[in-house]
Design an enzyme around this catalytic site. Structure first.
Site, PDB file in Angstrom:
ATOM      1  N   LEU A  55       5.909   5.516  -0.160  1.00  0.00           N
ATOM      2  CA  LEU A  55       4.662   4.834  -0.484  1.00  0.00           C
ATOM      3  C   LEU A  55       3.637   5.217   0.571  1.00  0.00           C
ATOM      4  CD1 LEU A  55       5.877   1.199  -1.329  1.00  0.00           C
ATOM      5  CD2 LEU A  55       5.270   3.003  -2.947  1.00  0.00           C
ATOM      6  N   ASP A  56       2.380   5.296   0.177  1.00  0.00           N
ATOM      7  CA  ASP A  56       1.311   5.588   1.131  1.00  0.00           C
ATOM      8  C   ASP A  56       1.305   4.550   2.255  1.00  0.00           C
ATOM      9  OD1 ASP A  56       0.498   7.722  -0.383  1.00  0.00           O
ATOM     10  OD2 ASP A  56      -1.219   6.700  -1.282  1.00  0.00           O
ATOM     11  N   TRP A  57       0.770   4.937   3.396  1.00  0.00           N
ATOM     12  CA  TRP A  57       0.662   4.079   4.580  1.00  0.00           C
ATOM     13  C   TRP A  57       0.065   2.715   4.249  1.00  0.00           C
ATOM     14  CZ3 TRP A  57      -4.211   3.427   7.543  1.00  0.00           C
ATOM     15  CH2 TRP A  57      -4.030   2.732   8.751  1.00  0.00           C
ATOM     16  N   GLU A  58      -0.998   2.700   3.446  1.00  0.00           N
ATOM     17  CA  GLU A  58      -1.699   1.453   3.140  1.00  0.00           C
ATOM     18  C   GLU A  58      -1.113   0.707   1.945  1.00  0.00           C
ATOM     19  OE1 GLU A  58      -6.259   1.767   4.142  1.00  0.00           O
ATOM     20  OE2 GLU A  58      -5.596   3.593   3.151  1.00  0.00           O
ATOM     21  N   THR A  59      -0.260   1.343   1.175  1.00  0.00           N
ATOM     22  CA  THR A  59       0.324   0.716  -0.005  1.00  0.00           C
ATOM     23  C   THR A  59       1.527  -0.122   0.396  1.00  0.00           C
ATOM     24  OG1 THR A  59      -0.363   2.592  -1.370  1.00  0.00           O
ATOM     25  CG2 THR A  59       1.307   1.130  -2.287  1.00  0.00           C
TER      26      THR A  59
END
Length: 211
Positions: A56-60
């Site tokens: 998952l993306d860093w911010e997700t």
């Protein structure tokens, strides 16, 4: 590196289902100050065998699956590769779509001049398909369920931007109003279904969005 802030949703001898917090990498970054990540925290705090299956993306935030042995890792990775898993995300997007649901099929590619952004490119982009559905309309934004069929980097963020509804709090793609509307990227992996890597039983896990 503490295990705090990481919620273990389910433990099985073959895998772990984790609720990844926002602002935490899935795997280590290249820079020295990007070594703190989900997989490292797990490996150093009771789960040395943990193996990353997808990211998952860093911010997700939200559901992420990790294997606990090489055979399970191989089988779970195959399911992701062959699109045998089912995924759903909850997001807040700017504005009000005219329809209540739809599909976005636009090819995407990484854009080095504006890294780490991705862009729609009909000539060099890779096929990407997303289904979306409005769950709730809330003034200047709405809550949507996003279902990616493909798994391209930043797919959901760029696809929603492409139809004029960027995600709230998205520092890479949102315009000023959408960025200021929330303190974090409003994208959460809320559902994951897959087959047990040993028994073959179909499993489904859900985790509600924190926004």
């Amino acid at each position: 590196m503490p295990l705090s802030q990481i919620e273990i949703l389910h433990q099985d001898p073959a895998f772990l289902v984790i609720n990844k917090p926002t602002l935490l990498l899935s795997v280590p970054g290249r820079a020295d100050d990007n070594k703190d990540c989900l997989i490292t925290r797990l490996q150093e705090n009771g789960y040395p065998e943990a193996l990353i299956v997808h990211r998952l993306d860093w911010e997700t935030s939200g559901i992420i699956l990790l294997a606990r042995d090489p055979d399970s890792h191989r089988e779970l990775s195959r399911q992701f590769h062959d699109r045998e898993t089912e995924k759903a995300y909850t997001a807040l997007c700017w504005g009000q779509p005219e329809q209540d649901s739809g599909r976005i099929e636009l090819p995407l590619r990484y854009d080095p001049p504006t890294k780490p952004r991705h862009v729609v490119d009909h000539e060099q982009g890779r096929h990407a398909l997303t289904f979306w559905r409005v769950l709730e309309r809330c003034g200047n934004h709405c809550r949507v369920e996003l279902t990616p069929i493909t798994g391209r980097s930043h797919q959901l963020r760029v696809h929603m931007l492409s139809i004029g509804h960027p995600l709230l709090g998205d520092r890479l793609y949102a315009h000023d109003e959408a960025l200021a509307a929330h303190e974090r990227l409003c994208l959460h992996a809320s559902m994951l279904a897959f087959s047990h890597p040993v028994t073959g039983e179909r499993l489904r896990f859900e985790c509600p969005a924190p926004f």
